[in-house]
Scaffold this motif. Structure first.
Motif, PDB file in Angstrom:
ATOM      1  N   LYS A  45      23.171  36.628 107.571  1.00  0.00           N
ATOM      2  CA  LYS A  45      22.766  37.707 108.463  1.00  0.00           C
ATOM      3  C   LYS A  45      22.351  37.166 109.832  1.00  0.00           C
ATOM      4  N   HIS A  46      21.657  36.045 109.843  1.00  0.00           N
ATOM      5  CA  HIS A  46      21.256  35.412 111.097  1.00  0.00           C
ATOM      6  C   HIS A  46      22.475  34.976 111.911  1.00  0.00           C
TER       7      HIS A  46
ATOM      8  N   ASN B 240      13.358  34.188 100.318  1.00  0.00           N
ATOM      9  CA  ASN B 240      12.861  32.815 100.419  1.00  0.00           C
ATOM     10  C   ASN B 240      11.873  32.536  99.292  1.00  0.00           C
TER      11      ASN B 240
ATOM     12  N   ARG C 147      22.051  35.184 101.758  1.00  0.00           N
ATOM     13  CA  ARG C 147      21.971  36.477 102.438  1.00  0.00           C
ATOM     14  C   ARG C 147      21.281  36.378 103.792  1.00  0.00           C
ATOM     15  N   ARG C 148      20.135  35.744 103.836  1.00  0.00           N
ATOM     16  CA  ARG C 148      19.358  35.653 105.080  1.00  0.00           C
ATOM     17  C   ARG C 148      20.073  34.790 106.121  1.00  0.00           C
TER      18      ARG C 148
ATOM     19  N   SER D  38       9.340  36.864 103.849  1.00  0.00           N
ATOM     20  CA  SER D  38      10.408  37.824 104.070  1.00  0.00           C
ATOM     21  C   SER D  38      11.702  37.365 103.416  1.00  0.00           C
ATOM     22  N   SER D  39      12.567  38.331 103.193  1.00  0.00           N
ATOM     23  CA  SER D  39      13.891  38.084 102.631  1.00  0.00           C
ATOM     24  C   SER D  39      13.783  37.368 101.289  1.00  0.00           C
TER      25      SER D  39
END
Length: 302
Positions: free
Chosen positions: A260-261, A148, A256-257, A145-146
């Motif tokens: 967002k977390h 990575n 980005r990931r 996901s995202s």
């Protein structure tokens, strides 16, 4: 020399054979020279093998054509044979030639460089090497996901720079816009919810916002593009189930990931501290009326 010349004139068949042998020798020498050049300058094993095999096939095809035309007299001009030979080489090695041209184009126009994050031919990743034939990337996405790393190293022909769009995440402006939706339950203090979201986003993203503003000005000056808002923005939409908050912000393309977390986690903490004034929503069902159920039980006296 005069005696040799007279002897060749007196023996036209032998002279024709000698001419044919010389012609074949020239073609074979050219093939070997090209093979050596490819072996020396093409570093990739697969590309080198395929190009050498292609040269061999073209060479044999040219020899067959020359032999046929020589003895039938259909092609008497040697330059025409050389032209056919060159055209055959260009056709067989068109992918290799296009890859080399692509590497020059990448270098001169600065389409991308090692360290850039790009998407090309449907493959997304970080460029880790660019040589005369291939662009090597560390792939991101796919089954993870995202943004990575997937762990796969991808080699892509430089010829693809001429065959489709190239998306560069980091050239000139190493920031991207990202967003996410936050469902707020009806009955919550909307103004308090707005202040929580904007306050947290502004604090976490302040560094990216400041740095992106100066770089965005350079982009506006360089390209024909209008100015854009890089500060975090919040848009509200009323839905059937909740009040939807859409937070849009700018962030470093490699974080980005993670960002967002952090934003989601901090918003969740502040919502819990609001003592019920702000509540996150989820899909719910409201029963307006429960239908009456009549049960008729008959007793058997027997």
């Amino acid at each position: 020399m005069e005696q040799i010349k007279n002897w060749l004139i007196e023996n036209p068949t032998l002279f024709s054979i000698i001419k044919y042998v010389l012609l074949v020798s020239v073609v074979l020498i050219i093939i070997q020279i090209i093979r050596r050049l490819l072996r020396k300058h093409v570093l990739d094993t697969t590309a080198r093998y395929k190009s050498q095999k292609g040269i061999e096939i073209i060479g044999y095809a040219v020899l067959i054509i020359l032999s046929f035309s020589y003895f039938t007299g259909s092609i008497k001009d040697f330059t025409l044979a050389i032209g056919l030979f060159s055209a055959g080489i260009a056709f067989t090695l068109q992918e290799l030639i296009l890859s080399i041209a692509g590497s020059l184009y990448i270098f001169i126009v600065k389409v991308y460089k090692p360290g850039d994050r790009i998407e090309i031919n449907g493959i997304k990743g970080d460029v880790i090497d660019v040589d005369s034939i291939y662009t090597t990337m560390m792939e991101i996405g796919q089954w993870v996901s995202s943004d990575n790393y997937s762990g796969r190293i991808v080699k892509l022909s430089n010829a693809f720079v001429f065959k489709g769009p190239i998306y560069n995440y980091s050239q000139d402006f190493p920031f991207i816009w990202d967003e996410f939706n936050l469902p707020i339950r009806y009955g919550s203090d909307v103004e308090l919810a707005k202040s929580i979201v904007i306050k947290i986003a502004s604090e976490i993203l302040s560094e990216y916002t400041i740095n992106s503003k100066s770089q965005w000005k350079d982009v506006v000056n360089k390209y024909y593009i209008e100015d854009a808002l890089v500060d975090p923005t919040l848009a509200i939409t009323l839905t059937d189930n909740w009040i939807q908050f859409n937070l849009r912000y700018i962030v470093d393309y490699k974080k980005r990931r993670a960002i967002k977390h952090i934003i989601n986690n901090e918003i969740h903490k502040e919502v819990l501290k609001s003592n019920g004034k702000v509540n996150l929503a989820s899909t719910t069902l409201e029963l307006i009326k429960i239908p009456e159920v009549k049960i008729d039980i008959k007793q058997n006296n027997n």
